[in-house]
Design a protein around this motif. Structure first.
Motif, PDB file in Angstrom:
ATOM      1  N   LEU A 160      -2.951   8.389  -0.812  1.00  8.85           N
ATOM      2  CA  LEU A 160      -1.918   8.895  -1.715  1.00  8.85           C
ATOM      3  C   LEU A 160      -0.510   8.552  -1.243  1.00  8.85           C
ATOM      4  O   LEU A 160       0.435   8.586  -2.040  1.00  8.85           O
ATOM      5  CB  LEU A 160      -2.039  10.414  -1.876  1.00  8.85           C
ATOM      6  N   GLY A 161      -0.371   8.193   0.016  1.00  8.02           N
ATOM      7  CA  GLY A 161       0.939   7.845   0.542  1.00  8.02           C
ATOM      8  C   GLY A 161       1.117   6.359   0.785  1.00  8.02           C
ATOM      9  O   GLY A 161       2.157   5.931   1.308  1.00  8.02           O
ATOM     10  N   LEU A 162       0.125   5.556   0.405  1.00  5.82           N
ATOM     11  CA  LEU A 162       0.200   4.126   0.691  1.00  5.82           C
ATOM     12  C   LEU A 162       1.166   3.424  -0.262  1.00  5.82           C
ATOM     13  O   LEU A 162       0.944   3.373  -1.473  1.00  5.82           O
ATOM     14  CB  LEU A 162      -1.176   3.473   0.588  1.00  5.82           C
ATOM     15  N   MET A 163       2.252   2.878   0.307  1.00  3.89           N
ATOM     16  CA  MET A 163       3.134   1.990  -0.427  1.00  3.89           C
ATOM     17  C   MET A 163       2.722   0.555  -0.109  1.00  3.89           C
ATOM     18  O   MET A 163       1.722   0.321   0.558  1.00  3.89           O
ATOM     19  CB  MET A 163       4.583   2.265  -0.052  1.00  3.89           C
ATOM     20  N   TRP A 164       3.537  -0.421  -0.539  1.00  3.22           N
ATOM     21  CA  TRP A 164       3.119  -1.821  -0.440  1.00  3.22           C
ATOM     22  C   TRP A 164       2.862  -2.232   1.006  1.00  3.22           C
ATOM     23  O   TRP A 164       1.800  -2.751   1.327  1.00  3.22           O
ATOM     24  CB  TRP A 164       4.200  -2.722  -1.053  1.00  3.22           C
ATOM     25  N   ASP A 165       3.859  -2.028   1.866  1.00  4.35           N
ATOM     26  CA  ASP A 165       3.718  -2.506   3.240  1.00  4.35           C
ATOM     27  C   ASP A 165       2.674  -1.718   4.017  1.00  4.35           C
ATOM     28  O   ASP A 165       1.992  -2.269   4.880  1.00  4.35           O
ATOM     29  CB  ASP A 165       5.063  -2.483   3.967  1.00  4.35           C
ATOM     30  N   LEU A 166       2.537  -0.424   3.727  1.00  2.00           N
ATOM     31  CA  LEU A 166       1.522   0.380   4.414  1.00  2.00           C
ATOM     32  C   LEU A 166       0.126  -0.059   3.998  1.00  2.00           C
ATOM     33  O   LEU A 166      -0.791  -0.150   4.821  1.00  2.00           O
ATOM     34  CB  LEU A 166       1.733   1.868   4.116  1.00  2.00           C
ATOM     35  N   ARG A 167      -0.040  -0.343   2.708  1.00  5.22           N
ATOM     36  CA  ARG A 167      -1.337  -0.782   2.206  1.00  5.22           C
ATOM     37  C   ARG A 167      -1.702  -2.152   2.759  1.00  5.22           C
ATOM     38  O   ARG A 167      -2.809  -2.377   3.230  1.00  5.22           O
ATOM     39  CB  ARG A 167      -1.304  -0.805   0.680  1.00  5.22           C
ATOM     40  N   THR A 168      -0.746  -3.091   2.718  1.00  2.00           N
ATOM     41  CA  THR A 168      -1.054  -4.441   3.195  1.00  2.00           C
ATOM     42  C   THR A 168      -1.291  -4.464   4.699  1.00  2.00           C
ATOM     43  O   THR A 168      -1.970  -5.354   5.211  1.00  2.00           O
ATOM     44  CB  THR A 168       0.073  -5.423   2.832  1.00  2.00           C
ATOM     45  N   GLY A 169      -0.759  -3.475   5.400  1.00  2.00           N
ATOM     46  CA  GLY A 169      -0.972  -3.389   6.839  1.00  2.00           C
ATOM     47  C   GLY A 169      -2.442  -3.293   7.202  1.00  2.00           C
ATOM     48  O   GLY A 169      -2.875  -3.807   8.247  1.00  2.00           O
ATOM     49  N   TYR A 170      -3.236  -2.649   6.360  1.00  2.00           N
ATOM     50  CA  TYR A 170      -4.671  -2.525   6.641  1.00  2.00           C
ATOM     51  C   TYR A 170      -5.350  -3.890   6.637  1.00  2.00           C
ATOM     52  O   TYR A 170      -6.195  -4.174   7.494  1.00  2.00           O
ATOM     53  CB  TYR A 170      -5.330  -1.592   5.619  1.00  2.00           C
ATOM     54  N   MET A 171      -4.985  -4.748   5.696  1.00  2.83           N
ATOM     55  CA  MET A 171      -5.550  -6.097   5.677  1.00  2.83           C
ATOM     56  C   MET A 171      -4.991  -6.924   6.824  1.00  2.83           C
ATOM     57  O   MET A 171      -5.722  -7.690   7.471  1.00  2.83           O
ATOM     58  CB  MET A 171      -5.253  -6.772   4.329  1.00  2.83           C
ATOM     59  N   GLU A 172      -3.704  -6.776   7.103  1.00  3.60           N
ATOM     60  CA  GLU A 172      -3.079  -7.548   8.178  1.00  3.60           C
ATOM     61  C   GLU A 172      -3.683  -7.205   9.543  1.00  3.60           C
ATOM     62  O   GLU A 172      -3.753  -8.058  10.425  1.00  3.60           O
ATOM     63  CB  GLU A 172      -1.574  -7.313   8.175  1.00  3.60           C
ATOM     64  N   ARG A 173      -4.139  -5.973   9.712  1.00  4.58           N
ATOM     65  CA  ARG A 173      -4.762  -5.563  10.975  1.00  4.58           C
ATOM     66  C   ARG A 173      -6.267  -5.808  10.980  1.00  4.58           C
ATOM     67  O   ARG A 173      -6.936  -5.551  11.975  1.00  4.58           O
ATOM     68  CB  ARG A 173      -4.477  -4.081  11.259  1.00  4.58           C
ATOM     69  N   GLY A 174      -6.821  -6.234   9.851  1.00  6.32           N
ATOM     70  CA  GLY A 174      -8.258  -6.476   9.763  1.00  6.32           C
ATOM     71  C   GLY A 174      -9.067  -5.203   9.626  1.00  6.32           C
ATOM     72  O   GLY A 174     -10.235  -5.166   9.996  1.00  6.32           O
ATOM     73  N   GLU A 175      -8.461  -4.159   9.028  1.00  6.28           N
ATOM     74  CA  GLU A 175      -9.120  -2.857   8.939  1.00  6.28           C
ATOM     75  C   GLU A 175      -9.693  -2.563   7.571  1.00  6.28           C
ATOM     76  O   GLU A 175     -10.150  -1.447   7.309  1.00  6.28           O
ATOM     77  CB  GLU A 175      -8.121  -1.758   9.331  1.00  6.28           C
ATOM     78  N   THR A 176      -9.658  -3.549   6.681  1.00  6.34           N
ATOM     79  CA  THR A 176     -10.239  -3.377   5.357  1.00  6.34           C
ATOM     80  C   THR A 176     -10.877  -4.690   4.924  1.00  6.34           C
ATOM     81  O   THR A 176     -10.490  -5.772   5.393  1.00  6.34           O
ATOM     82  CB  THR A 176      -9.175  -2.938   4.326  1.00  6.34           C
TER      83      THR A 176
END
Length: 470
Positions: A269-285
């Protein structure tokens, strides 16, 4: 890059800038300030603005602010008779609002005059259209966007994961072409700490998907609108010019988006653009759909752990509702000129835009590895660069069938109201998608109804860009 190629590139940049200024040091003493943001179109350029000063004499200072609230700063600047900022970073949905207010200098005649110099025909057409209001070019693309899917290709090609997925869902594991497949895959790859993923035991939870559900600055609307479009919905009633986002397609899209919640991180519910993309950038999704301006980070080890760790990311067009062809959802991050700037400042600002968005500069960024979500056909179609940046092919081909995103003067109202109401629906504060969408639509229409129908219809008419006419 070889020494000779470096020399040639430097010469090309110098020639381009000199041509833009028409004379050496023509803008000596001119000081420009850009009201910008930490987007790659700005961060790649900011460290080298001294080169422009060396070539033209004009000093450029780029100030970077957070995205939330930036449009309000731009509006204040554009209403001042003595603005502090002559250059403005513009997100394409703002063009209607700023265009209707007369805040941006019309670049149409300048672009036509300098068409050969700026490589006008080299620019993907939809990227120019994204920057128009009523056919007038009000900003120049510095970064071209599509909404696309990024996925962990190394996981998708793992033999065990492929076999397990086929056994559970009955079809081969591959980049999703439909949103139903997207949900299947997000569900499949969602794992708990202690589970096995690609033959390894997870030390922490792994998420099948990461999307933006935050209401801040309408972040959730950026994720909802591509899905809504894919389900066959649109923003406005073509007969009245009023908000029409309460139909069956709109409801199905909102319900679908909520069905992704179980596959998302707990802070969804708090994921904005950079927070959301961070999961892919870290390999966590396993997969995530978002703007290609953040996709460029996935090949840069300095910005994304997936690149540092050697994990393989795949790139695909955004899914559709049923697999049938669907116009790509596009956007542009661009540079505009404050209409209140002085004539001399406007000349220098245009020279800076030509320099900073030139084919030579865009190629330089690509070859140096810093990456920008490119908007020039010559770069996106370059075989060597496509090999280096696999998403280039998707970025180019997807825009052959593209449809501009929202460009309405009341975009802020849409973003704010739908951001709040969709977020409340995802959180369970609103019972049904229809209720959430109706509340948001009514709020937008309460303002639009005070304007004549003729004006409302003009606002939703995407007049073809004059610079694209032969």
């Amino acid at each position: 890059m070889s020494f000779m190629r470096t020399v040639a590139l430097t010469a090309a940049l110098a020639a381009g800038a000199a041509g833009a200024a028409n004379a050496e040091k023509q803008f000596e003493g001119v000081e420009l300030k850009m009201l910008g943001i930490g987007d790659t179109s700005v961060t790649r350029l900011a460290p080298i603005v001294g080169e422009f000063e060396e070539l033209t004499g004009a000093k450029v200072q780029i100030d970077m602010f957070p995205y939330p609230g930036l449009i309000d700063k731009i509006i204040i600047e554009a209403s001042s008779d003595k603005p502090s900022y002559q250059l403005l970073w513009v997100d394409s949905p703002w063009v209607g609002m700023l265009g209707e207010a007369g805040a941006l200098e019309d670049l149409t005649d300048l672009a036509k005059r300098d068409a050969e110099e700026i490589g006008l025909k080299d620019i993907v057409p939809i990227q120019l259209q994204e920057n128009t209001w009523q056919g007038r070019l009000l900003a120049f693309p510095a970064s071209g966007m599509i909404w696309s899917t990024n996925y962990r290709k190394d996981l998708y090609e793992n033999a065990d994961e492929m076999a397990n997925f086929k056994a559970k869902y009955g079809y081969d594991l591959a980049a999703p072409s439909t949103w139903a497949q997207y949900r299947d895959q997000a569900e499949f790859f969602t794992r708990k700490a202690g589970d096995t993923l690609a033959g390894e035991t997870l030390e922490k939870d792994f998420y099948g998907n990461a999307q933006a559900f935050s209401r801040v600055a309408g972040a959730i609307t950026h994720d909802y609108f591509p899905i809504m479009r894919a389900f066959g919905g649109d923003y406005w009633d073509p007969g009245t010019g009023l908000c029409a986002m309460t139909g069956e397609a709109h409801v199905k899209a909102a319900e679908f988006m909520k069905s992704l919640v179980p596959s998302n991180p707990p802070d969804y519910l708090g994921l904005m653009w950079d927070l959301r993309t961070g999961y892919m950038e870290r390999g966590e999704t396993a997969l995530s759909s978002y703007w290609s301006v953040r996709t460029v980070r996935l090949t840069n080890p300095a910005e994304a752990m997936v690149a540092e760790k050697g994990l393989v990311v795949g790139y695909a067009p955004s899914p559709t509702a049923d697999g049938a062809p669907q116009p790509t959802y596009t956007g542009a991050l661009s540079f505009g000129i404050n209409s209140k700037a002085s004539d001399k400042e406007k000349e220098a600002a245009w020279a800076f835009i030509k320099w900073g968005t030139s084919e030579a500069m865009m190629r330089r960024f690509a070859e140096e590895g810093s990456g920008v979500s490119q908007f020039r056909k010559s770069i996106l179609s370059d075989p060597d660069l496509q090999a280096k940046y696999p998403y280039y092919g998707v970025l180019l081909s997807a825009q052959e069938n593209a449809k501009r995103r929202i460009f309405h003067p009341f975009y802020q109202d849409v973003e704010e109201n739908f951001g709040i109401e969709l977020n409340k629906y995802m959180a369970g504060e609103t019972e049904t998608a229809l209720e959430a969408l109706t509340t948001a639509c009514n709020a937008v229409n309460s303002r639009l109804k005070i304007f004549p129908e003729e004006m409302r219809l003009r606002w939703i008419d995407d007049v073809p860009a004059d610079v694209l006419k032969d």
